[in-house]
Design a protein around this motif. Structure first.
Motif, PDB file in Angstrom:
ATOM      1  N   PHE B  33     -50.792   9.350  31.107  1.00 25.53           N
ATOM      2  CA  PHE B  33     -51.973   8.831  30.313  1.00 25.53           C
ATOM      3  C   PHE B  33     -51.497   7.497  29.435  1.00 25.53           C
ATOM      4  O   PHE B  33     -52.206   6.495  29.211  1.00 25.53           O
ATOM      5  N   ALA B  34     -50.195   7.672  29.105  1.00 27.40           N
ATOM      6  CA  ALA B  34     -49.573   6.626  28.457  1.00 27.40           C
ATOM      7  C   ALA B  34     -49.437   5.342  29.209  1.00 27.40           C
ATOM      8  O   ALA B  34     -49.812   4.029  28.622  1.00 27.40           O
ATOM      9  N   ALA B  35     -49.054   5.511  30.303  1.00 23.29           N
ATOM     10  CA  ALA B  35     -49.084   4.191  31.302  1.00 23.29           C
ATOM     11  C   ALA B  35     -50.640   3.887  31.686  1.00 23.29           C
ATOM     12  O   ALA B  35     -50.860   2.482  31.525  1.00 23.29           O
ATOM     13  N   TYR B  36     -51.589   4.586  31.609  1.00 21.12           N
ATOM     14  CA  TYR B  36     -53.010   4.361  31.692  1.00 21.12           C
ATOM     15  C   TYR B  36     -53.286   3.326  30.256  1.00 21.12           C
ATOM     16  O   TYR B  36     -54.048   2.347  30.552  1.00 21.12           O
ATOM     17  N   SER B  37     -52.979   3.763  29.264  1.00 18.50           N
ATOM     18  CA  SER B  37     -53.239   3.018  28.088  1.00 18.50           C
ATOM     19  C   SER B  37     -52.677   1.870  27.780  1.00 18.50           C
ATOM     20  O   SER B  37     -53.161   0.655  27.372  1.00 18.50           O
ATOM     21  N   LEU B  38     -51.419   1.524  28.357  1.00 14.56           N
ATOM     22  CA  LEU B  38     -50.651   0.368  28.485  1.00 14.56           C
ATOM     23  C   LEU B  38     -51.497  -0.548  29.417  1.00 14.56           C
ATOM     24  O   LEU B  38     -51.626  -1.899  29.023  1.00 14.56           O
ATOM     25  N   VAL B  39     -51.634  -0.172  30.500  1.00 15.49           N
ATOM     26  CA  VAL B  39     -52.490  -1.183  31.572  1.00 15.49           C
ATOM     27  C   VAL B  39     -53.927  -1.630  30.939  1.00 15.49           C
ATOM     28  O   VAL B  39     -54.235  -2.647  31.023  1.00 15.49           O
ATOM     29  N   MET B  40     -54.399  -0.551  30.198  1.00 15.75           N
ATOM     30  CA  MET B  40     -55.923  -0.623  29.414  1.00 15.75           C
ATOM     31  C   MET B  40     -55.516  -1.736  28.430  1.00 15.75           C
ATOM     32  O   MET B  40     -56.424  -2.623  28.438  1.00 15.75           O
ATOM     33  N   ALA B  41     -54.446  -1.859  27.772  1.00 14.18           N
ATOM     34  CA  ALA B  41     -54.161  -2.859  26.843  1.00 14.18           C
ATOM     35  C   ALA B  41     -54.229  -4.020  27.332  1.00 14.18           C
ATOM     36  O   ALA B  41     -54.619  -5.062  26.565  1.00 14.18           O
ATOM     37  N   ALA B  58     -51.037   0.255  20.234  1.00 11.97           N
ATOM     38  CA  ALA B  58     -50.608   1.384  19.165  1.00 11.97           C
ATOM     39  C   ALA B  58     -50.978   2.792  19.268  1.00 11.97           C
ATOM     40  O   ALA B  58     -50.011   3.644  19.060  1.00 11.97           O
ATOM     41  N   LEU B  59     -52.377   2.739  19.318  1.00 14.55           N
ATOM     42  CA  LEU B  59     -52.882   4.185  19.338  1.00 14.55           C
ATOM     43  C   LEU B  59     -52.927   4.989  20.700  1.00 14.55           C
ATOM     44  O   LEU B  59     -52.126   6.123  20.632  1.00 14.55           O
ATOM     45  N   GLY B  60     -53.248   4.088  21.805  1.00 15.68           N
ATOM     46  CA  GLY B  60     -53.202   5.000  22.990  1.00 15.68           C
ATOM     47  C   GLY B  60     -51.805   5.233  23.302  1.00 15.68           C
ATOM     48  O   GLY B  60     -51.449   6.240  23.986  1.00 15.68           O
ATOM     49  N   THR B  61     -50.915   4.339  23.358  1.00 18.38           N
ATOM     50  CA  THR B  61     -49.770   4.313  23.995  1.00 18.38           C
ATOM     51  C   THR B  61     -48.735   5.154  23.044  1.00 18.38           C
ATOM     52  O   THR B  61     -47.939   5.948  23.366  1.00 18.38           O
ATOM     53  N   GLY B  62     -48.634   4.724  21.740  1.00 20.16           N
ATOM     54  CA  GLY B  62     -47.855   5.534  20.702  1.00 20.16           C
ATOM     55  C   GLY B  62     -48.234   6.742  20.231  1.00 20.16           C
ATOM     56  O   GLY B  62     -47.837   7.668  20.538  1.00 20.16           O
ATOM     57  N   VAL B  63     -49.439   6.802  19.300  1.00 20.67           N
ATOM     58  CA  VAL B  63     -49.600   7.906  18.452  1.00 20.67           C
ATOM     59  C   VAL B  63     -50.146   9.020  19.133  1.00 20.67           C
ATOM     60  O   VAL B  63     -49.696   9.979  19.198  1.00 20.67           O
ATOM     61  N   THR B  64     -50.967   8.631  20.086  1.00 17.21           N
ATOM     62  CA  THR B  64     -51.576   9.781  20.807  1.00 17.21           C
ATOM     63  C   THR B  64     -50.948  10.327  21.934  1.00 17.21           C
ATOM     64  O   THR B  64     -50.730  11.635  21.790  1.00 17.21           O
ATOM     65  N   THR B  65     -49.629   9.837  22.375  1.00 24.94           N
ATOM     66  CA  THR B  65     -48.575  10.519  23.253  1.00 24.94           C
ATOM     67  C   THR B  65     -47.775  11.350  22.228  1.00 24.94           C
ATOM     68  O   THR B  65     -47.357  12.450  22.785  1.00 24.94           O
ATOM     69  N   PHE B  66     -47.230  10.866  21.003  1.00 21.54           N
ATOM     70  CA  PHE B  66     -46.543  11.672  20.314  1.00 21.54           C
ATOM     71  C   PHE B  66     -47.430  12.956  20.050  1.00 21.54           C
ATOM     72  O   PHE B  66     -46.892  14.055  19.993  1.00 21.54           O
ATOM     73  N   LEU B  67     -48.407  12.838  19.298  1.00 23.63           N
ATOM     74  CA  LEU B  67     -49.619  13.891  19.068  1.00 23.63           C
ATOM     75  C   LEU B  67     -49.776  14.930  20.625  1.00 23.63           C
ATOM     76  O   LEU B  67     -49.649  16.190  20.099  1.00 23.63           O
ATOM     77  N   PHE B  68     -49.823  14.378  21.531  1.00 23.24           N
ATOM     78  CA  PHE B  68     -49.946  15.239  22.710  1.00 23.24           C
ATOM     79  C   PHE B  68     -48.675  15.957  22.890  1.00 23.24           C
ATOM     80  O   PHE B  68     -48.755  17.266  23.415  1.00 23.24           O
ATOM     81  N   ILE B  69     -47.480  15.288  22.781  1.00 20.73           N
ATOM     82  CA  ILE B  69     -46.197  15.941  23.192  1.00 20.73           C
ATOM     83  C   ILE B  69     -45.876  16.982  21.933  1.00 20.73           C
ATOM     84  O   ILE B  69     -45.491  17.929  22.237  1.00 20.73           O
ATOM     85  N   ALA B  70     -46.389  16.770  20.870  1.00 24.21           N
ATOM     86  CA  ALA B  70     -46.198  17.712  19.841  1.00 24.21           C
ATOM     87  C   ALA B  70     -46.988  18.902  19.896  1.00 24.21           C
ATOM     88  O   ALA B  70     -46.640  19.731  19.882  1.00 24.21           O
ATOM     89  N   ALA B  71     -48.340  18.493  20.579  1.00 22.14           N
ATOM     90  CA  ALA B  71     -49.185  19.867  20.884  1.00 22.14           C
ATOM     91  C   ALA B  71     -48.579  20.617  22.139  1.00 22.14           C
ATOM     92  O   ALA B  71     -48.720  21.878  21.979  1.00 22.14           O
ATOM     93  N   ILE B  72     -47.999  19.894  22.889  1.00 22.03           N
ATOM     94  CA  ILE B  72     -47.712  20.466  23.993  1.00 22.03           C
ATOM     95  C   ILE B  72     -46.212  21.571  23.782  1.00 22.03           C
ATOM     96  O   ILE B  72     -46.106  22.716  24.125  1.00 22.03           O
ATOM     97  N   SER B  73     -45.447  20.749  22.844  1.00 16.49           N
ATOM     98  CA  SER B  73     -44.313  21.652  22.647  1.00 16.49           C
ATOM     99  C   SER B  73     -44.791  22.927  21.631  1.00 16.49           C
ATOM    100  O   SER B  73     -44.058  23.677  21.648  1.00 16.49           O
ATOM    101  N   ARG B  74     -45.710  23.018  21.037  1.00 18.35           N
ATOM    102  CA  ARG B  74     -46.482  24.145  20.400  1.00 18.35           C
ATOM    103  C   ARG B  74     -47.234  25.428  21.381  1.00 18.35           C
ATOM    104  O   ARG B  74     -47.282  26.178  21.129  1.00 18.35           O
ATOM    105  N   THR B  75     -47.425  24.627  22.471  1.00 18.73           N
ATOM    106  CA  THR B  75     -48.296  25.370  23.526  1.00 18.73           C
ATOM    107  C   THR B  75     -47.376  25.513  24.624  1.00 18.73           C
ATOM    108  O   THR B  75     -46.357  25.292  24.982  1.00 18.73           O
ATOM    109  N   GLN B  76     -48.090  25.830  25.899  1.00 23.74           N
ATOM    110  CA  GLN B  76     -47.518  26.110  27.132  1.00 23.74           C
ATOM    111  C   GLN B  76     -47.696  24.539  27.773  1.00 23.74           C
ATOM    112  O   GLN B  76     -48.462  23.894  27.753  1.00 23.74           O
ATOM    113  N   ARG B  77     -46.585  24.535  28.602  1.00 27.34           N
ATOM    114  CA  ARG B  77     -46.377  23.166  29.416  1.00 27.34           C
ATOM    115  C   ARG B  77     -47.386  22.984  30.681  1.00 27.34           C
ATOM    116  O   ARG B  77     -47.989  22.059  31.143  1.00 27.34           O
TER     117      ARG B  77
END
Lengths: 140, 79
Positions: B33-41, B58-77
């Protein structure tokens, strides 16, 4: 998460990312960018710092209390700058009608209160993103 | 007028979108999804809207990826 390569690259990258974010915020009325994009870039740098150095070190740099204060202060700055327009005899967010300094078009200090509004939005977006990340990554 | 670069980027975008929906591993989905956002930019920039491109990068590639990874680290992969 105690990697030398990650920390060194982060230490090199964070100042440039923050400088670019500040440029986006302050030149928002002249070039592409603005409060939201610049705030998101600055927030990404803070989150990168928190990822590579750990939550405790990062919260020494930008404490959660200060982050909350910045979030409220950014919105308040926007509203107060808008109310100045009413106080000076215009409508809400009145710019030229309220007699603000317009400057020469194309220079940095021009456009009245738009830079102040961008600054408020940038502060609010930065602290919102950092608070989001903090509350998501907090243990327990 | 669609150039070859436009065509390649749009094809990459479609492949990424399908892969995000089909893949079972959530961390891989976030990276795609981060690669998708970069190509979209890049596509936003080529369409002539640098403002949206900066925000997307900034948002699609950076912050959203960080937030998703933080959410995955709290739940199941795995899904």
């Amino acid at each position: 998460m105690d990697d030398l390569v990650t920390r060194s690259v982060c230490r090199l990258m964070v100042p440039f990312v923050q400088l670019y974010g500040a440029y986006l915020v302050f030149y928002g009325h002249l070039s592409p960018g603005g409060g939201f994009a610049g705030g998101a870039v600055i927030a990404a740098s803070f989150i990168l710092y928190a990822l590579s150095f750990g939550q405790e070190t990062a919260s020494r740099r930008i404490a959660p209390g200060i982050s909350h204060l910045m979030e409220s202060g950014g919105g308040l700055l926007f509203v107060l700058a808008g109310l100045f327009g009413i106080m000076l005899g215009g409508t809400f967010l009145a710019n030229k009608a309220a007699g603000f300094y317009m400057g020469i078009p194309g220079q940095l200090f021009s456009g009245g209160i738009i830079m102040i509004l961008s600054f408020g939005v940038g502060i609010k977006v930065t602290s919102t993103m950092v608070t989001l990340y903090n509350s998501l990554s907090k243990r327990g | 007028m669609i150039t070859i670069l436009d065509f390649l980027l749009l094809m990459f975008l479609i492949v990424c979108a399908i892969a995000v929906a089909r893949i079972r591993d959530l961390l891989s989905a976030v990276v795609i999804f981060a690669a998708y956002s970069l190509v979209m930019a890049i596509i936003w920039q080529m369409l002539g809207s640098p403002d949206v491109a900066i925000t997307e990068a900034a948002l699609g590639t950076g912050v959203t990826t960080f937030l998703f990874i933080a959410a995955i680290s709290r739940t199941q992969r795995a899904e």
